[in-house]
Design a protein around this motif. Structure first.
Motif, short mmCIF file in Angstrom:
data_model
loop_
_atom_site.label_atom_id
_atom_site.label_comp_id
_atom_site.label_asym_id
_atom_site.label_seq_id
_atom_site.Cartn_x
_atom_site.Cartn_y
_atom_site.Cartn_z
N LEU A 194 2.95 -3.45 7.34
CA LEU A 194 1.97 -2.47 6.88
C LEU A 194 2.65 -1.36 6.09
O LEU A 194 2.19 -0.97 5.01
CB LEU A 194 1.20 -1.89 8.06
CG LEU A 194 0.11 -0.88 7.73
CD1 LEU A 194 -0.95 -1.49 6.82
CD2 LEU A 194 -0.51 -0.34 9.01
N GLN A 195 3.77 -0.85 6.61
CA GLN A 195 4.50 0.21 5.90
C GLN A 195 4.93 -0.26 4.52
O GLN A 195 4.88 0.49 3.56
CB GLN A 195 5.71 0.68 6.70
CG GLN A 195 6.38 1.90 6.10
CD GLN A 195 5.46 3.10 6.05
OE1 GLN A 195 4.89 3.49 7.06
NE2 GLN A 195 5.29 3.70 4.89
N HIS A 196 5.34 -1.51 4.42
CA HIS A 196 5.77 -2.04 3.13
C HIS A 196 4.63 -2.10 2.12
O HIS A 196 4.87 -2.06 0.92
CB HIS A 196 6.42 -3.41 3.30
CG HIS A 196 7.79 -3.34 3.88
ND1 HIS A 196 8.53 -4.46 4.14
CD2 HIS A 196 8.57 -2.30 4.28
CE1 HIS A 196 9.71 -4.11 4.65
NE2 HIS A 196 9.73 -2.80 4.75
N THR A 197 3.39 -2.18 2.59
CA THR A 197 2.26 -2.17 1.66
C THR A 197 1.87 -0.74 1.25
O THR A 197 1.13 -0.56 0.30
CB THR A 197 1.00 -2.85 2.25
OG1 THR A 197 0.53 -2.09 3.36
CG2 THR A 197 1.29 -4.29 2.63
N GLN A 198 2.36 0.25 1.96
CA GLN A 198 2.00 1.63 1.69
C GLN A 198 3.01 2.38 0.84
O GLN A 198 2.70 3.42 0.29
CB GLN A 198 1.81 2.39 3.00
CG GLN A 198 0.61 1.94 3.78
CD GLN A 198 0.41 2.81 4.99
OE1 GLN A 198 0.90 2.50 6.07
NE2 GLN A 198 -0.30 3.90 4.82
#
Length: 188
Positions: A141-145
């Motif tokens: 999720l962090q990598h998508t943000q």
């Protein structure tokens, strides 16, 4: 309470503060490199948010595992999954580092924290399995943000940690939603 024990607790907490300075591969939504402490905090928040869907899980134990799972990285840092070499044993090094970090605590507390870490590493309980799944989900999720996509291998992310995230219907569903976001980033 014994002052020596209190000094030990303070020493341990001071050393653990290094997690605030230990960086990960994730980039925050404003472009800053994420720390291990930030990852662990959001992992705990994710666990708390999903508590209602896992009535069989001991939430306090889950949160303890989430807090402990990367604690050893305060000493030698984080090695992103994509950068890990097959001939190195990241787990042994991290366990050794955790043991060093725990030295100021009394023996029962050292044993408790180390047992939680071992449980996580082995995915040996329902709480540890869920923590493993949520750890991967939070990372993905962090990598998508993040605002710095050139530093992230999104194709790698589509398979990363799937053996953990797909163990359960809810975590698999969360993973599928994040994979859609990841695929849309790849296809830009």
């Amino acid at each position: 309470m014994n002052n020596n024990y209190l000094f030990g607790i303070l020493d341990f907490i001071k050393q653990a503060e290094q997690l605030k300075n230990t960086v990960r591969s994730g980039i925050t939504s404003n472009g800053r490199i994420e720390s291990v402490a930030e990852h662990s905090w959001r992992l705990c928040l994710l666990g708390m948010t999903l508590e209602q869907y896992y009535p069989q899980i001991d939430t306090a134990k889950l949160l303890k595992i989430c807090i402990i799972h990367n604690l050893g990285e305060a000493i030698n840092g984080d090695i992103p999954a994509i950068a890990q070499q097959p001939d190195t044993d990241k787990s042994s090094q991290e366990r050794h580092d955790l043991q060093l970090l725990l030295k100021p605590l009394n023996q029962p507390q050292q044993e408790e924290f180390l047992a939680l870490w071992d449980e996580y590493e082995a995915a040996a309980s329902p709480e540890a399995k869920l923590a493993k799944a949520l750890d991967k989900i939070e990372t993905l999720l962090q990598h998508t943000q993040g605002e710095c996509p050139e530093k992230i291998n999104y194709a790698f992310n589509l398979d990363y940690g799937r053996d953990y995230t797909d163990y359960d219907a809810l975590t698999a569903e969360l993973r599928a939603l994040i994979d859609l976001e990841t695929a849309s980033i790849i296809n830009k």
